[in-house]
Design a protein around this motif. Structure first.
Motif, PDB file in Angstrom:
ATOM      1  N   ARG B 232       0.830  -1.208   0.000  1.00 37.55           N
ATOM      2  CA  ARG B 232       0.000   0.000   0.000  1.00 37.55           C
ATOM      3  C   ARG B 232       0.865   1.258   0.000  1.00 37.55           C
ATOM      4  NH1 ARG B 232      -3.101   1.351  -2.498  1.00 37.55           N
ATOM      5  NH2 ARG B 232      -3.760   3.095  -1.241  1.00 37.55           N
ATOM      6  N   VAL B 233       1.979   1.229   0.736  1.00 37.53           N
ATOM      7  CA  VAL B 233       2.862   2.405   0.759  1.00 37.53           C
ATOM      8  C   VAL B 233       3.360   2.690  -0.659  1.00 37.53           C
ATOM      9  CG1 VAL B 233       5.107   3.273   1.493  1.00 37.53           C
ATOM     10  CG2 VAL B 233       3.599   2.204   3.157  1.00 37.53           C
ATOM     11  N   ILE B 234       3.871   1.638  -1.316  1.00 38.25           N
ATOM     12  CA  ILE B 234       4.394   1.825  -2.669  1.00 38.25           C
ATOM     13  C   ILE B 234       3.299   2.337  -3.601  1.00 38.25           C
ATOM     14  CG2 ILE B 234       5.333   0.622  -4.678  1.00 38.25           C
ATOM     15  CD1 ILE B 234       6.803  -1.226  -2.764  1.00 38.25           C
ATOM     16  N   ASP B 235       2.110   1.726  -3.504  1.00 41.99           N
ATOM     17  CA  ASP B 235       1.039   2.130  -4.408  1.00 41.99           C
ATOM     18  C   ASP B 235       0.538   3.542  -4.131  1.00 41.99           C
ATOM     19  OD1 ASP B 235       1.223  -0.160  -5.791  1.00 41.99           O
ATOM     20  OD2 ASP B 235      -0.531  -1.132  -4.910  1.00 41.99           O
ATOM     21  N   SER B 236       0.472   3.932  -2.867  1.00 36.64           N
ATOM     22  CA  SER B 236      -0.085   5.271  -2.650  1.00 36.64           C
ATOM     23  C   SER B 236       0.922   6.358  -3.009  1.00 36.64           C
ATOM     24  CB  SER B 236      -0.641   5.473  -1.235  1.00 36.64           C
ATOM     25  OG  SER B 236       0.123   4.832  -0.289  1.00 36.64           O
ATOM     26  N   LEU B 237       2.215   6.023  -2.952  1.00 37.55           N
ATOM     27  CA  LEU B 237       3.193   6.991  -3.457  1.00 37.55           C
ATOM     28  C   LEU B 237       2.936   7.283  -4.937  1.00 37.55           C
ATOM     29  CD1 LEU B 237       6.499   5.611  -1.864  1.00 37.55           C
ATOM     30  CD2 LEU B 237       5.406   7.775  -1.309  1.00 37.55           C
ATOM     31  N   LYS B 238       2.371   6.299  -5.654  1.00 37.44           N
ATOM     32  CA  LYS B 238       2.192   6.426  -7.097  1.00 37.44           C
ATOM     33  C   LYS B 238       0.762   6.775  -7.506  1.00 37.44           C
ATOM     34  CE  LYS B 238       3.465   2.267  -8.025  1.00 37.44           C
ATOM     35  NZ  LYS B 238       4.031   1.014  -8.564  1.00 37.44           N
ATOM     36  N   THR B 239      -0.095   7.077  -6.531  1.00 39.52           N
ATOM     37  CA  THR B 239      -1.514   7.324  -6.845  1.00 39.52           C
ATOM     38  C   THR B 239      -1.680   8.374  -7.939  1.00 39.52           C
ATOM     39  OG1 THR B 239      -2.110   6.810  -4.589  1.00 39.52           O
ATOM     40  CG2 THR B 239      -3.741   7.998  -5.884  1.00 39.52           C
ATOM     41  N   PHE B 240      -2.529   8.075  -8.906  1.00 40.37           N
ATOM     42  CA  PHE B 240      -2.735   9.019  -9.996  1.00 40.37           C
ATOM     43  C   PHE B 240      -4.219   9.323 -10.230  1.00 40.37           C
ATOM     44  CE2 PHE B 240      -3.439   9.934 -14.505  1.00 40.37           C
ATOM     45  CZ  PHE B 240      -2.614  11.027 -14.662  1.00 40.37           C
ATOM     46  N   ASP B 241      -4.991   8.264 -10.500  1.00 45.31           N
ATOM     47  CA  ASP B 241      -6.354   8.429 -11.003  1.00 45.31           C
ATOM     48  C   ASP B 241      -7.220   9.364 -10.166  1.00 45.31           C
ATOM     49  OD1 ASP B 241      -5.180   6.397 -12.361  1.00 45.31           O
ATOM     50  OD2 ASP B 241      -6.987   5.174 -12.481  1.00 45.31           O
ATOM     51  N   ILE B 242      -7.341   9.054  -8.873  1.00 49.42           N
ATOM     52  CA  ILE B 242      -8.321   9.819  -8.095  1.00 49.42           C
ATOM     53  C   ILE B 242      -7.906  11.281  -7.966  1.00 49.42           C
ATOM     54  CG2 ILE B 242      -9.255   7.838  -6.837  1.00 49.42           C
ATOM     55  CD1 ILE B 242      -7.606   8.643  -4.453  1.00 49.42           C
ATOM     56  N   ILE B 243      -6.602  11.524  -7.846  1.00 46.75           N
ATOM     57  CA  ILE B 243      -6.169  12.919  -7.740  1.00 46.75           C
ATOM     58  C   ILE B 243      -6.378  13.637  -9.071  1.00 46.75           C
ATOM     59  CG2 ILE B 243      -4.246  14.439  -7.177  1.00 46.75           C
ATOM     60  CD1 ILE B 243      -3.019  12.229  -5.554  1.00 46.75           C
ATOM     61  N   PHE B 244      -6.049  12.947 -10.147  1.00 42.54           N
ATOM     62  CA  PHE B 244      -6.185  13.532 -11.481  1.00 42.54           C
ATOM     63  C   PHE B 244      -7.631  13.929 -11.763  1.00 42.54           C
ATOM     64  CE2 PHE B 244      -5.810  13.148 -16.258  1.00 42.54           C
ATOM     65  CZ  PHE B 244      -4.868  14.150 -16.403  1.00 42.54           C
ATOM     66  N   VAL B 245      -8.566  13.069 -11.374  1.00 43.98           N
ATOM     67  CA  VAL B 245      -9.976  13.359 -11.652  1.00 43.98           C
ATOM     68  C   VAL B 245     -10.545  14.358 -10.646  1.00 43.98           C
ATOM     69  CG1 VAL B 245     -12.290  12.384 -11.845  1.00 43.98           C
ATOM     70  CG2 VAL B 245     -10.324  11.099 -12.697  1.00 43.98           C
TER      71      VAL B 245
END
Lengths: 274, 305
Positions: B232-245
């Protein structure tokens, strides 16, 4: 005893709240998609209204949604095909065979998860641009393979590990070649796991935005990209927007209802079986 | 005579094995090189260039200029790094404890609990663009359902993703909605694999619930929990979709994570050189955070089983 009952009761209430919390946004999207404009914008919100399907009709008429749907399905299927063909033999060997350098390959596969997708996107965007294949479904498929391959190998490794030892040895002693034994005897045993992996890969491809929104133009637009463009241009028109969002969720809902167990197993296996 | 043929058979078996290992791994390894080594090499080359995509003259070599610029002259970079860390810490803390708690509630099984568990799969499988957009509607200040609910309890609503002060928190809440179920599922699998004896013994001894959790459940579930956390740490560092939208980094740049900053640098401003340098720095940061985490958590990444 009574104290235990009370505790159980409170737990159930909390769980009901959790359940509502989990599905409310999707329920709300669904109800929006069936509302007239006046109902959608009404405050206080209308819980009871006469549902209409005009929004869905409008989506199909104005948005060319069928084409985006077709693009998404095609891209998803080709991604599955390549990920499985490349990934299945490798995951079997990594799970069942012993050889030098195995640990390093394991580590390599796992560490690809650390790489930020944007770091893969920039160079490949330039490559595709030079090759003149921007805005093609093939370019998106290539990126979706890149995104899913190591995850799929990791998940399938877990499924192969569940096969009892000795089965392939028995086949080999019988004089089968290794590839033959693998295809004839091992693969059928892990078929459910492979289906689960295929579905997860499809969902990831279906949901993916970053690569698709960068690479796709009008010709190869996928459902999430269409939805994203829709959101930015028609922010106020919530009805058709919700309808297209609901349409995007259909495959997700279908898979969740029919293959839920395998889905959970695949998704958690990727994280647990390290 | 007999042992010799046996040995010969063994040798051919070995050769056959080697052939199988090589042929089965080759396509995957070649693909992995194309996925990891090749893009990384291209990024390195481009990061050393002044590469503006709209410039017809093409890229020029500038050495480490891009890195210098980013590390010493670019307040936006440091700001986006800070936002990334805040976002990740917020998401992980909430998702971990909430996931652990819900998994505990669900671990006793039964039809009702299984139904709730099924419902919880929806957020993590649902198309992020679709649900982010629904959250955007629900967050709407004047017409959103969330402010309406708050009003019922006499609480003043907020502008949520439109308010610079709480935009990041609003985005975190959507991430929590989406990914707590993932934490929960993994912890639940952990709970299911726990041995029953320690719990029975503790119950017989009259231990309190909290003590059972603190001294038996938590230590037993720790390996699974730590692995789930890492992912989860690795994935949330890379979060894109929800922030982008939801915000596209705004309002201002209050929700602009490093991932988004890199993306915008490359594809909105077309500064490929700087974006490539950012991508390399970003990768190094993810690796550094993972390594620190692994060391601190006493886990071994890969290899061991």
């Amino acid at each position: 005893m009574r104290k235990n009952k009370l505790k159980y009761f409170i737990q159930n209430i909390i769980l009901i709240i959790v359940g509502i919390w989990a599905i409310f946004p999707i329920f709300w999207m669904f109800s929006m998609s069936l509302k007239r404009r006046v109902d959608a914008l009404a405050m206080p919100p209308r819980w009871i209204f006469s549902p209409i399907i005009d929004n869905y009709i409008k989506v199909f008429n104005s948005q060319d949604f069928t084409r985006f749907y077709f693009n998404s399905i095609l891209i998803g299927l080709f991604t599955i095909l390549f990920v499985l063909i490349i990934g299945i033999p490798a995951s079997y060997t990594l799970s069942k065979m012993n050889f030098r350098g195995k640990k390093d390959i394991d580590f390599w596969i796992l560490s690809t998860r650390m790489a930020p997708p944007v770091g893969i996107l920039i160079p490949y965007f330039l490559i595709f641009k030079n090759l003149g294949i921007l805005d093609t479904r093939a370019s998106i498929v290539i990126m979706h393979i890149a995104l899913n391959l190591s995850f799929a190998i990791w998940v399938m490794k877990g499924f192969f590990a569940e096969i009892p030892k000795g089965i392939e040895e028995a086949a080999l002693v019988d004089g089968c070649s290794h590839w033959r034994a693998f295809i004839r005897i091992i693969l059928p045993l892990v078929a459910p796991g492979l289906v689960a992996t295929a579905i997860i890969v499809f969902l990831f491809s279906w949901n993916e935005l970053l690569f698709a929104v960068t690479l796709a133009g009008n010709a190869s637009k996928t459902v999430p990209v269409a939805l994203y463009n829709f959101v930015s241009y028609e922010e106020i028109d919530w009805g058709p927007l919700s309808a297209s969002a609901m349409l995007a969720l259909i495959p997700v809902l279908v898979f969740i209802s029919f293959v839920q167990k395998q889905l959970i197993k695949g998704l958690t296996l990727g994280a647990i079986s390290k | 005579m007999a042992p010799k043929t046996h040995m010969k058979k063994n040798n051919t078996l070995n050769l056959e094995n080697k052939k199988f290992i090589v042929t089965s791994l080759a396509p995957a390894l070649i693909s992995l090189i194309l996925i990891t080594v090749v893009p990384f090499a291209i990024n390195i080359i481009n990061s050393l260039r002044n590469y503006y995509l709209a410039d017809p003259k093409g890229p020029t070599f500038v050495g480490l200029e891009n890195f210098k610029q980013i590390l010493f002259n670019d307040a936006n970079f440091w700001h986006s790094l800070w936002i990334t860390l805040l976002f990740t810490a917020g998401c992980i803390l909430i998702e971990f404890w909430l996931g652990l708690y819900i998994a505990g509630l669900l671990s006793s099984g039964g039809t009702f609990r299984n139904i709730i568990r099924s419902l919880l799969i929806l957020p993590m499988a649902a198309t992020p663009v679709a649900v982010s957009f629904t959250w955007k509607i629900m967050y709407s200040p004047s017409l959103g359902i969330i402010n309406y609910f708050l009003k019922l309890f006499n609480i003043n609503g907020a502008a949520w993703v439109g308010d610079p002060k709480i935009a990041l928190l609003s985005v975190i809440l959507v991430d929590v909605w989406q990914w707590t179920p993932f934490m929960m599922l993994i912890m639940l699998a952990g709970y299911m694999s726990l041995p029953t004896e320690p719990f029975e013994a503790a119950t017989v001894d009259g231990a309190k619930d909290w003590h059972i959790f603190r001294y038996i459940t938590l230590p037993l579930i720790k390996p699974v929990a730590l692995t789930a956390l890492l992912f989860r740490v690795i994935d949330s560092l890379k979060t894109f979709d929800i922030i982008f939208v939801l915000t596209r980094g705004g309002p201002g740049n209050t929700t602009e994570t490093l991932n988004l900053y890199t993306y915008l640098k490359g594809f909105s401003y077309l500064r490929i050189g700087e974006a490539s340098a950012l991508a390399i720095i970003f990768l190094l940061i993810v690796i550094a955070i993972s390594q620190i985490y692994l060391k601190y958590a006493g886990l071994e990444f890969g290899g061991s089983n």
